[in-house]
Design an enzyme around this catalytic site. Structure first.
Site: not given
Length: 295
Positions: A26, A28, A120, A223, A273
């Protein structure tokens, strides 16, 4: 000895031949903010849809304009590709009434899978009053949604400790979450320990590893600081001197992702993912190799 080694190699190769159609993937995406970025998105969607993913997910912005964009992108991806699409939904800055309205709208329009997240908070001046657990309960009250939630093998940056973080995941599962998708990581053993802890504590859902194929190592370091993700020393060494060589960095990133997935697969993991950043080149190469059973 040579015969034994040859036998092991043949058995290993046969296992690799069995990979096809046993790995579920999958991807994102995030809503683009301008025309140029939108071209990147649709190029990636079109290319990755060929790999027949189980679903796409689309992230959710922190304001109403971006939320509208999320729904628009979800709707269009589904229409263009026929792939199931799961919108992210956050609860940090919305009322229950607003969230119920959004959930009902999704359900009415055939969207059954939602990624339920806290979201967030831009200003950390107030104590969080609402959490993903509340959103999972709200969604289940609206309809029988298929719900994905977040999990953190290296512990959420705001968690008191690893145990409290794990128990928070358990509460989300007990409330109706169907699967968990992890924050990206590079320490496979850390993920496996986390998966074992989940099982021991009655968290009996799929813990899908989030894979972050590396496009740009400098961005990855940024990140990782924000997300409490450890970058192993060997990776720093592999990317040393490559700040201005993105093509070589992509090849190394592909190599790292493939090796991670190989290790996870042989530990029983069949679902992966991918965090795309709306890019498809490295991810397509990785998934193509996996689907063609070549390592």
């Amino acid at each position: 000895m040579k015969n034994i080694d040859q036998s092991k190699r043949e058995m290993f190769n046969q296992n690799l031949l069995d990979l096809k159609d046993k790995i579920n993937i999958s991807f994102e995406f995030f809503p683009p903010k301008n025309v140029s970025l939108e071209k990147n998105l649709w190029s990636s969607v079109n290319k990755l849809s060929v790999l027949k993913p189980v679903f796409f997910s689309v992230t959710y912005g922190a304001n109403s304009g971006e939320r509208d964009r999320t729904y628009t992108i979800v709707k269009e991806i589904k229409e263009r590709t026929g792939v199931s699409v799961a919108p992210h939904l956050t609860c940090i800055d919305a009322t229950d009434e607003e969230l119920k309205m959004i959930a009902k709208h999704y359900w009415k329009n055939g969207i059954r899978h939602v990624v339920a997240l806290r979201g967030d908070q831009l200003k950390q001046t107030k104590r969080m009053k609402r959490h993903a657990l509340n959103l999972v309960k709200l969604l289940k009250d609206v309809a029988d949604f298929d719900i994905s939630v977040a999990a953190y093998p290296e512990v959420h940056p705001e968690a008191k400790d690893a145990l409290s973080d794990l128990m928070n995941l358990k509460r989300k599962v007990d409330a109706g979450a169907n699967r968990a998708i992890t924050q990206f990581f590079f320490d496979v053993e850390c993920y496996l320990r986390f998966r074992d802890l989940c099982f021991k504590n009655g968290i009996n859902i799929k813990i899908i590893p989030g894979i972050f194929p590396i496009f740009d190592f400098q961005k990855l370091k940024q990140f990782s600081k924000m997300t409490n993700v450890n970058i192993p020393i060997f990776m720093h060494k592999m990317f040393e001197g490559l700040d201005n060589d993105l093509e070589t960095s992509k090849m190394i990133g592909s190599y790292i992702s493939i090796n991670m997935i190989k290790k996870l697969y042989f530990e029983g993991v069949k679902d992966f993912h991918f965090y795309t950043l709306n890019r498809s080149d490295v991810i397509y190469a990785v998934c193509h190799i996996l689907r063609q059973k070549i390592f």
